[in-house]
Each structure stands twice: as structure tokens, then as C-alpha cells.
Design an enzyme around this catalytic site. Structure first.
Site, PDB file in Angstrom:
ATOM      1  N   ASP A  30       0.856  -1.175   0.000  1.00  0.00           N
ATOM      2  CA  ASP A  30       0.000   0.000   0.000  1.00  0.00           C
ATOM      3  C   ASP A  30       0.895   1.229   0.000  1.00  0.00           C
ATOM      4  O   ASP A  30       1.617   1.480   0.955  1.00  0.00           O
ATOM      5  CB  ASP A  30      -0.861  -0.037   1.270  1.00  0.00           C
ATOM      6  CG  ASP A  30      -2.077   0.844   1.150  1.00  0.00           C
ATOM      7  OD1 ASP A  30      -2.107   1.682   0.242  1.00  0.00           O
ATOM      8  OD2 ASP A  30      -2.988   0.680   1.979  1.00  0.00           O
ATOM      9  N   ASP A 145      -2.544   2.516  -6.303  1.00  0.00           N
ATOM     10  CA  ASP A 145      -1.507   2.535  -5.260  1.00  0.00           C
ATOM     11  C   ASP A 145      -1.565   1.335  -4.311  1.00  0.00           C
ATOM     12  O   ASP A 145      -1.092   1.408  -3.198  1.00  0.00           O
ATOM     13  CB  ASP A 145      -1.622   3.822  -4.447  1.00  0.00           C
ATOM     14  CG  ASP A 145      -2.908   3.890  -3.650  1.00  0.00           C
ATOM     15  OD1 ASP A 145      -3.795   3.052  -3.874  1.00  0.00           O
ATOM     16  OD2 ASP A 145      -3.026   4.782  -2.800  1.00  0.00           O
ATOM     17  N   GLU A 146      -2.125   0.253  -4.770  1.00  0.00           N
ATOM     18  CA  GLU A 146      -2.344  -0.849  -3.850  1.00  0.00           C
ATOM     19  C   GLU A 146      -2.348  -2.184  -4.582  1.00  0.00           C
ATOM     20  O   GLU A 146      -2.921  -2.298  -5.654  1.00  0.00           O
ATOM     21  CB  GLU A 146      -3.729  -0.627  -3.229  1.00  0.00           C
ATOM     22  CG  GLU A 146      -3.935  -1.279  -1.913  1.00  0.00           C
ATOM     23  CD  GLU A 146      -5.388  -1.148  -1.495  1.00  0.00           C
ATOM     24  OE1 GLU A 146      -5.968  -0.052  -1.655  1.00  0.00           O
ATOM     25  OE2 GLU A 146      -5.935  -2.152  -1.035  1.00  0.00           O
TER      26      GLU A 146
END
Length: 496
Positions: A30, A145-146
Site C-alpha cells: 500500500d 496505489d495498492e
DNA sequence: TCTGGGGTCCTAGGACCC
DNA sequence: TCTGGGGTCCTAGGACCC
């Protein structure tokens, strides 16, 4: 592990009884305040500064919201999704700090506001993605973003060799003995006995930082939901390892809101039931939960207990595409129509870029304060037809001609990425009555055209058409269609 | 606190079919 | 013309996530 808590998913080392799920190594990566980190990457002078990345704050007062706030900005109370106006009160902009103006904000109490630049963030994200690709074959990229990694075939829960807790730097994977006792280490603390999984996770984390230049937090656990919570548990720049056997203990003290899938509403409902922590949720009566929350209830309880057997699977193709935009509240019809037309064009363009057809077209109209209305209409068959998107969207908008709205949106769904033959549906008129079907249906099976108008007793069933690929026709758009589909697949759901 | 934009999944009721 | 049950599709709304 003497605590009375029954630990879900714990298996005996040798017992190959069906699920050795507990031995999976799942990593959740993350990125920390990703947009702000990206901005710092190209503007090193922002290091250590409160940075706020917002959408739509530019035009002054703004109808914008905070997309990402750096941790420095968060210390002033600025949060994601907060209206920019509010953020500006908590943390004025640097530009407003005029040393000659006594009323101006203290320069020490200001931050930098930047507009989102998604293209740039996507470039950075693809570098991150390259690292991840290198680190694991099984991945699920959840958002820009993960991502989840299943690293079971790259590492294990075995204790790393050499007694020491010497902080090795990532990736010197000398594996020691096979003694597989999962270390009963404190979940969030530095493990007394380091597992190979921890070394692996550190390696991933370090590589991201080194190669993409942005920080990440990583959680490692035997399943996805625990890994997710773990990555969140020590942000920013966190690395939290939850070995099999300590998952339930790790989760138990956390507030229910930390469980993935529990939002404000569910949190409130649970609180009314006296359920405050993940431990409470895990122990709660699942029939009761089902009664209160539907099927989701028991599932959340299982997650809270550390029980999650979902496999890490790649993200599939999207189910819908949409665009929406906020506007100063207005009832003005031309304004609304123009907005919807523009949104429709954009959605249709994106659909075409991705090589997908759509069978349902819908709009969204948000009335103040925040009443969301959606309307949708399904077509007889999948199309790629920008004019039709606009036509249907405007037609649906008709219901809201008198309505004051603060936001409008257009969406296409029931997407079809298969073959892109027959891109347009000739002659379909959004409002047409049953009488209309004589012309235009050209290459469509008739009868179903106009069914959305309601009254026609159509003979040709929808499914006949959908399932039965309307008899190979010679339109020869096939090649292009195929190419587009390929591109689409490659670029969808991932970070490009 | 008057709230951006892009998504996912679930639920519930109605239409329609057999 | 008082009425059962199962299944599917459609629309609308809601909760949630990043």
C-alpha cells in the site's frame, strides 16, 4: 500461544488435511499518500512539507476535495476527501503567506496545494508495478496505489536462519533450518524470530523505494484481509508481519472500522449491537449478524476472525465505465444538457479506447444536499456508439429537467469485451414507441428494438441475440476489433 | 464537515416466463 | 380471475473502497 482465543486457520505442521491455507504468504503493498509522494519525487523541495493534492480546487473557492494529504498535512487535520475549502482553513496555502501582511497566515502553518496529475502518477505506478511483477507471479492490483501479492512460492513462514535479529538488509535470503514453528511474535512489533516472509516483504518494500522512488507500507499475513489490515497498521513506511497462528490475536483489539468492508454505517450498526472491536465481531453470533447486515455480516465476522480463503487473483476486466463531474448547483437545463453531453462523449471515447461494447447506459443526478438519483436503460444488444450514449443519457436526463443538481454523471455498464463486430445499433431511438421499429433495425434482430419503451411484446428474446452472436456478418472490422481488445485487456485493471 | 471521481458488490421489488 | 413456485433480467438505491 496459550491465549484462550481459538485461532482460525491454524494447522498442524504435518496435517495435510485439505487446506494448508494457513501457510500461504500474502503481501499487501500500500503506497503511502501516493499522489503526494509522486509530487515529491519530481519536486524534492517538497520533502518534509505538508503537501495536499486536490481535485478541482484551482478555480478559487472551488468544489474540490482532497485526493491525498501528506502525513505532515494530516497532522493539521487535513484528511482525504475533505473539501478543499476546509483544508485551506486548517492549513492555508503557502502562496497566501505574505510576510508583509499581518493578516496573512503564518508561513510555518502553511502547506502546498497541487492539482492532481494522474498521468504522472500512473507513470510512477507502472514502475512500482514492474517491481511487483518481479517479486511475485500471483498479483492483484487493486488500484493505482495498492496491490496484493501471493508469495507462497517465493518464501515461507519458516524462521530465518542464524539466531539473530540483526536487521539484515533486504533479500539476503539465506534460509536456515526447516523448523517451521511460526514465531509467536508480537504482530506489529519487530519479530523476535524473523521469518523468511518478513525478509521477503522487506525486500519488496526496499525495492519499491529504491527503484520507483516512493515509499510503501507492506503487510504480510496468511490471507488477504489480514495482510490488508497489517499494511495499514503502521503507516507510513510500515512493515507489519502477522504469522499464521497470530492472526486472530492481531485483529482482535482493533476497532471494527479497521476491518476491510466496515464503513461508517456498518460500524454504527455494529456498535448498536455492542460490537466495538474486531474481536467482538469475530465472536458475534453470525445468524444475528446475517439478520442485521445480510450476507455481508457473517463474512465480516469471518474476516475479523482472521478467516479468509480468497485466492489472490488478477483483477478482471472492468464492469462499468463512468464519468461524473460536480457543478455549482443549478437547475439550468442547457447547462445540464451540455454537461451530460460532454460526459457522455468522454465515457464513450474511453469505452472505445478500451475496445469494449456496452449494453446499458445510465446517468446520475445528485440533488443537494446529497440525494443520488440514478437512471439506466438497457439496449437490445451491446454497442459502441457515442451518439447513442449521448442520446440515451440526454433522454434519461429529461426526468430531471426541473431539478437542481450539484453533480451529474454518465455511465456505461454490461460491458462486453468479446468481439467488436457491429459497433453501432442503427436506428435505435431512445424514446421510440413500438410503432417505430420498421426502419433502421437493419442488422439487428427486430422486435427487441424499443423494448425499453415498454409495451412491445417482443418476439425475439434479448438473450437470443446476446448469446447467439448475430450471425457472422462480413463487416470485417474484426481485425481492428481484436487489436483493440488486446490492448484493452493489457491496460485494464492494472496501473497503466 | 455541506462532500470529488472512479469503481465494486449487494439487495429489493417488479416484469416476465414456464 | 384470488393465485403456487422457481428462475432470470431489469432498475434503483445503498454501502463501501481507494
Amino acid at each position: 500461544m496459550t491465549g484462550g482465543t481459538p485461532v482460525a486457520g491454524e494447522t498442524l505442521p504435518g496435517a495435510g488435511g485439505g487446506d494448508d491455507d494457513a501457510d500461504r504468504v500474502v503481501c499487501h503493498v500500500d503506497m503511502d499518500c501516493f499522489y503526494a509522494s509522486c509530487e515529491r519525487l519530481r519536486r524534492p523541495d517538497l520533502a518534509g512539507e505538508p503537501v495536499v493534492v486536490g481535485m478541482g480546487y484551482e478555480p478559487g473557492e472551488s468544489i474540490g476535495a482532497v485526493a491525498t494529504a501528506s502525513y505532515e498535512a494530516r497532522e493539521f487535520g487535513v484528511e482525504s476527501a475533505m473539501p478543499i475549502s476546509e483544508a485551506l482553513e486548517l492549513l492555508p496555502r503557502r502562496a497566501d503567506a505574505d510576510p508583509d501582511d499581518p493578516d496573512a497566515p503564518d508561513p510555518e502553518e502553511t502547506g502546498r496545494y497541487l492539482p492532481v496529475d494522474l498521468d504522472f502518477y500512473e507513470d510512477v505506478a507502472s514502475e512500482v508495478k514492474e517491481v511487483l511483477r518481479d517479486c511475485a507471479d500471483t498479483r492483484r492490483e487493486v488500484s493505482i496505489d495498492e496491490a496484493y501479492l501471493d508469495a507462497t512460492d517465493r518464501t515461507s513462514w519458516a524462521v530465518a536462519g542464524g539466531g539473530g535479529g540483526s536487521p539484515s538488509d533486504g533479500g539476503d535470503g539465506d534460509d536456515g533450518d526447516d523448523s517451521t514453528d511460526p514465531p509467536p511474535s508480537g504482530a506489529a512489533g519487530p519479530a523476535e524470530a524473523r521469518t523468511l516472509a518478513e525478509g521477503y516483504a522487506r525486500h519488496v518494500k526496499d525495492r519499491i523505494e529504491r527503484e520507483a522512488g516512493v515509499p510503501a507500507s507492506v503487510g504480510v499475513a496468511p490471507n488477504m484481509s489480514a495482510a490488508k489490515v497489517a499494511s495499514d497498521a503502521d503507516k507510513p513506511d510500515g512493515l507489519v508481519v502477522v504469522p499464521p497462528g497470530s492472526v486472530a490475536e492481531f485483529l482482535a483489539p482493533l476497532p471494527t472500522a479497521d476491518v476491510h468492508g466496515v464503513g461508517p454505517v456498518t460500524e454504527g450498526t455494529l456498535a448498536e449491537l455492542g460490537i466495538e472491536t474486531a474481536g467482538d465481531l469475530a465472536a458475534a453470533d453470525r445468524d444475528r449478524l446475517a439478520a442485521e447486515l445480510g450476507e455481508r455480516g457473517p463474512e465480516l465476522s469471518r474476516r475479523a476472525a482472521g478467516d479468509d480463503d480468497r485466492e489472490v487473483t488478477p483483477t478482471g476486466l472492468p464492469k462499468s465505465l463512468s464519468r461524473e463531474s460536480a457543478l455549482p448547483t443549478t437547475a439550468d437545463e442547457p447547462t445540464k444538457r451540455e454537461t451530460v453531453s460532454a460526459l457522455a462523449a468522454d465515457v464513450a471515447r474511453r469505452a472505445r479506447e478500451r475496445g469494449c461494447l456496452y449494453r446499458t447506459i445510465g446517468i446520475k443526478a445528485v440533488e443537494p444536499p446529497f440525494d443520488v438519483n440514478t437512471r439506466a436503460r438497457s439496449l437490445p444488444g451491446p454497442v459502441d456508439d457515442p451518439d447513442l450514449v449521448e442520446e440515451v443519457a440526454l433522454d434519461l436526463l429529461g426526468e430531471f429537467d426541473e431539478t437542481r443538481v450539484r453533480k451529474l454523471g454518465v455511465r456505461v455498464s454490461k460491458l462486453d469485451f468479446a468481439e467488436t463486430d457491429q459497433a453501432t445499433l442503427g436506428g435505435f431511438e431512445p424514446g421510440d414507441g413500438p410503432g417505430d421499429r420498421s426502419d433502421g433495425a437493419a442488422d439487428r434482430p427486430r422486435g427487441s428494438v424499443g423494448r425499453t419503451a415498454g409495451t412491445d411484446g417482443d418476439g425475439g428474446k434479448l438473450t437470443d441475440w446476446v448469446d447467439g452472436e448475430p450471425t457472422a456478418d462480413g463487416d470485417a472490422t474484426g481485425n481492428e476489433a481484436e487489436r483493440r481488445t488486446g490492448d484493452g485487456q493489457a491496460s485494464l485493471g492494472d496501473w497503466s
